[in-house]
Design a protein around this motif. Structure first.
Motif, PDB file in Angstrom:
ATOM      1  N   MET A  18      -4.242  -7.626  -3.017  1.00 48.53           N
ATOM      2  CA  MET A  18      -3.171  -6.664  -2.896  1.00 48.53           C
ATOM      3  C   MET A  18      -3.395  -5.505  -3.855  1.00 48.53           C
ATOM      4  SD  MET A  18       0.623  -8.146  -2.281  1.00 48.53           S
ATOM      5  CE  MET A  18       0.291  -9.873  -2.228  1.00 48.53           C
ATOM      6  N   SER A  19      -2.932  -4.331  -3.450  1.00 49.34           N
ATOM      7  CA  SER A  19      -3.030  -3.162  -4.322  1.00 49.34           C
ATOM      8  C   SER A  19      -2.091  -3.322  -5.509  1.00 49.34           C
ATOM      9  CB  SER A  19      -2.677  -1.892  -3.549  1.00 49.34           C
ATOM     10  OG  SER A  19      -3.647  -1.640  -2.574  1.00 49.34           O
ATOM     11  N   GLU A  36       2.258  -3.971   0.915  1.00 49.36           N
ATOM     12  CA  GLU A  36       0.820  -3.946   1.205  1.00 49.36           C
ATOM     13  C   GLU A  36       0.584  -3.877   2.713  1.00 49.36           C
ATOM     14  OE1 GLU A  36      -3.412  -4.203   0.407  1.00 49.36           O
ATOM     15  OE2 GLU A  36      -1.646  -3.387  -0.581  1.00 49.36           O
TER      16      GLU A  36
END
Length: 143
Positions: free
Chosen positions: A1-2, A10
């Motif tokens: 995930m960012s 996300e």
């Protein structure tokens, strides 16, 4: 995930990336059906402009369709500040898709690495029969 994103954020980020299709996708009539972390689905309606002399989806059009799906999936997974390019693609053809029918492609990852990603795209006919299987490698490009 960012960084700092929950799963829903996300997924929304990935969907927005997938919806931002290149001009070539519009040229071939690509329609995005769904875009999830590990699965991108698209369709094209086979027109005469996509066909070969036998009235079925041209092999080059099959490959272009699958390449667009793999590129879309790759862009969804790229770190910020990078891009991607196809460096290898292999297609097996099993059955034709006639003019007027809808070709459906489902792209899933085989490998998600830091420098390469490998995707498999199953292209099916409206009756569900496998028309082609494409495996492609995308290189992650810095800058």
């Amino acid at each position: 995930m960012s960084d700092g994103m929950n799963a829903d954020q996300e997924q929304a980020r990935m969907r927005a990336i997938a919806e931002n299709q290149p001009p070539f996708a519009r040229h071939i009539g690509f329609r995005l059906v769904s875009a999830e972390r590990n699965r991108v689905v698209g369709e094209i309606t086979v027109g005469t402009e996509h066909s070969n002399r036998n009235g079925v989806l041209h092999g080059g059009a099959v490959m272009a369709f699958a390449d667009n799906l793999g590129g879309t999936a790759s862009f969804m997974h790229l770190p910020e500040g990078t891009s991607t390019s196809t460096i290898e693609s292999k297609t097996n053809f099993f059955a034709g898709i006639r003019v007027g029918e809808v070709a459906r492609g489902e792209c899933t990852p085989l490998h998600l690495g830091r420098s390469t990603m490998v995707w498999q795209t199953r292209i099916t006919r409206p009756d569900g029969k496998l028309a082609a299987l494409v495996t492609q490698t995308q290189m992650v490009l810095k800058g």
